[in-house]
Scaffold this active site. Structure first.
Site, mmCIF file in Angstrom:
data_model
loop_
_atom_site.group_PDB
_atom_site.id
_atom_site.type_symbol
_atom_site.label_atom_id
_atom_site.label_comp_id
_atom_site.label_asym_id
_atom_site.label_seq_id
_atom_site.Cartn_x
_atom_site.Cartn_y
_atom_site.Cartn_z
ATOM 1 N N ARG A 90 0.868 -1.183 0.000
ATOM 2 C CA ARG A 90 0.000 0.000 0.000
ATOM 3 C C ARG A 90 0.909 1.239 0.000
ATOM 4 O O ARG A 90 1.843 1.317 0.799
ATOM 5 C CB ARG A 90 -0.951 0.026 1.216
ATOM 6 C CG ARG A 90 -2.057 -1.029 1.106
ATOM 7 C CD ARG A 90 -3.169 -0.790 2.106
ATOM 8 N NE ARG A 90 -4.009 0.339 1.741
ATOM 9 C CZ ARG A 90 -4.926 0.872 2.561
ATOM 10 N NH1 ARG A 90 -5.082 0.389 3.776
ATOM 11 N NH2 ARG A 90 -5.666 1.889 2.168
ATOM 12 N N ASP A 242 -2.457 9.266 7.789
ATOM 13 C CA ASP A 242 -1.585 8.256 7.183
ATOM 14 C C ASP A 242 -0.201 8.795 6.873
ATOM 15 O O ASP A 242 0.726 8.027 6.636
ATOM 16 C CB ASP A 242 -2.228 7.713 5.905
ATOM 17 C CG ASP A 242 -3.493 6.956 6.246
ATOM 18 O OD1 ASP A 242 -4.539 7.608 6.423
ATOM 19 O OD2 ASP A 242 -3.424 5.725 6.370
ATOM 20 N N ASN A 252 -5.030 11.969 4.900
ATOM 21 C CA ASN A 252 -5.903 11.014 5.589
ATOM 22 C C ASN A 252 -6.948 10.532 4.596
ATOM 23 O O ASN A 252 -6.977 10.953 3.432
ATOM 24 C CB ASN A 252 -6.546 11.662 6.825
ATOM 25 C CG ASN A 252 -7.207 10.638 7.745
ATOM 26 O OD1 ASN A 252 -6.607 9.615 8.073
ATOM 27 N ND2 ASN A 252 -8.438 10.881 8.146
HETATM 28 O O1 MRU Z 1 -7.539 2.833 3.946
HETATM 29 P P1 MRU Z 1 -7.423 2.664 5.429
HETATM 30 O O2 MRU Z 1 -8.616 2.031 6.057
HETATM 31 O O3 MRU Z 1 -6.122 2.005 5.812
HETATM 32 O O4 MRU Z 1 -7.351 4.153 5.936
HETATM 33 C C1 MRU Z 1 -7.292 4.427 7.279
HETATM 34 C C2 MRU Z 1 -7.337 5.853 7.570
HETATM 35 O O5 MRU Z 1 -7.405 6.723 6.754
HETATM 36 C C3 MRU Z 1 -7.155 6.184 8.981
HETATM 37 O O6 MRU Z 1 -7.989 7.165 9.391
HETATM 38 C C4 MRU Z 1 -5.679 6.512 9.104
HETATM 39 O O7 MRU Z 1 -4.909 5.416 8.691
HETATM 40 C C5 MRU Z 1 -5.295 6.856 10.418
HETATM 41 S S1 MRU Z 1 -5.144 5.395 11.297
HETATM 42 C C6 MRU Z 1 -4.940 5.607 12.899
#
Ligand code: MRU
Length: 358
Positions: A90, A242, A252
């Site tokens: 990812r 992120d 995010n």
């Molecule tokens: O695509 P995801 O579900 O991995 O995305 C998660 C998010 O955007 C969260 O809000 C972010 O990772 C912060 S996690 C503490």
């Protein structure tokens, strides 16, 4: 945190010490099941297919992926090949790179013979550190919620986007750590949960984990937040992240930027809970430089849910032939962020303040 009264983390070493186990987040909230990861390919698939997700948790899973790989092949070539495969799983959350590069740097000077045991130990250490970091974010964030409660002397309404709760980390969560800390301290609060299309991490995961802990919450469609803010129904927003640039731009889940704009327009404090491994010191301008993950069209064109017969099924939402675009994340410029809640304290979203964390 607890599931039906039993304490769980999102990732743990198996009882036989030969594998790692995770909660399969693609099946929540309707089915609770766990998966055993036996090798690096299992870890890579779990990250790519979002059986584990959330920036801190994919960082920890990446670290365990390296450890699993070292049990089979521990040469330098194997170490580097493993890191490359896992890094590609990812692209947006910098924690994945952070976790894997920490493992690579830690293992490089260790003899091939000793690497497997050392890698296992280091991955465990990274997981435990994540728990500590998040607990500390909770301790710092609770002060913000308490202050709002003292000011209004009634229930504090907090809006959150996506899932930055304990399911996105090893335990406690980032954005939800202050919420759990405040709730456990008896501060009356209520959480507005953005459903977070297309994968519905809010509706599926945040609502589920808040419910498990007994925190009052209401799921809203992604476009509702602005309306609520105009009517004084949101006291603060707390989201996760992120990747944060050295200047405080925050990447995010897609839709975060629009919430930050609405918060700014309505004078609602907009906080970002940020473990310091989420800082990417190599970047200056988040909008231009952060790689934004694009995912499959089917996540937009189709949706899954629980049918009346008790089965979980996927159905098509859009007309056959309509194309869909699926950008996973967006970037909120630092000027829209009221503050960053970190494990070291709450700081402003700017380069000078972020540097004081070190
Ligand atoms: O695509 P995801 O579900 O991995 O995305 C998660 C998010 O955007 C969260 O809000 C972010 O990772 C912060 S996690 C503490």
């Amino acid at each position: 945190m607890k599931i039906n009264g039993t304490p769980y983390r999102t990732i743990w070493t198996a009882a036989d010490n030969e594998a790692v186990e995770i909660i399969d987040q693609t099946r929540l909230p309707h089915i609770f099941s766990t998966i055993r990861l036996e090798n690096m390919r299992d870890a890579e698939r779990a990250i790519r297919d979002m059986q584990v997700r959330g920036a801190p948790l994919i960082g920890v899973t990446g670290a365990y992926g390296v450890a699993l790989s070292m049990r089979h092949h521990a040469s330098n070539a194997a170490l580097n090949a493993t890191c490359d495969v896992l890094l590609a799983a990812r692209p947006t959350a910098v924690n994945l790179r952070w976790g894997i590069e920490r493992m690579r740097a830690f293992l490089a000077p260790i003899t091939v013979h000793e690497r497997a045991a050392a890698a296992w130990q280091e991955a465990r250490c990274i997981a435990d550190e994540d728990v500590e970091i998040n607990a500390s974010i909770g301790r710092h964030g609770i002060a913000l919620i308490r202050e709002l409660h003292q000011k209004k002397n009634s229930t504090v309404n907090i809006l959150t986007h996506c899932n930055a709760g304990w399911l996105a980390t090893v335990d406690w969560g980032t954005a939800l750590a202050p919420v759990y800390a405040a709730f456990d301290a008896g501060i009356p609060l209520h959480v507005w949960v953005d459903e977070t299309r297309p994968r519905n991490q809010g509706a599926n995961l945040t609502a589920w984990e808040l419910g498990q802990h007994g925190v009052p919450h209401t799921v809203i469609t992604d476009n509702t937040g602005g309306h609520l803010m105009q009517h004084n129904m949101v006291d603060m927003a707390i989201v996760g992240t992120d990747r944060v640039t050295a200047h405080g731009d925050v990447c995010n889940k897609i839709g975060t930027y629009l919430k930050a704009l609405a918060a700014y327009d309505n004078g609602v404090p907009f906080y970002v809970a940020m473990p310091t491994p989420t800082i990417d010191w190599t970047l200056q301008d988040g909008v231009k430089e952060i790689p934004i993950e694009e995912r499959a069209e089917e996540e937009v064109t189709h949706i899954s849910g629980l049918c009346n017969d008790g089965q979980v099924r996927t159905v098509q939402l859009t007309p056959a032939g309509s194309r869909a675009a699926n950008y996973g994340f967006d970037v909120t410029p630092a000027r829209l962020v009221t503050g960053l809640i970190t494990e070291h304290g709450v700081v402003a979203a700017n380069a000078g303040a972020i540097r004081t964390l070190y």
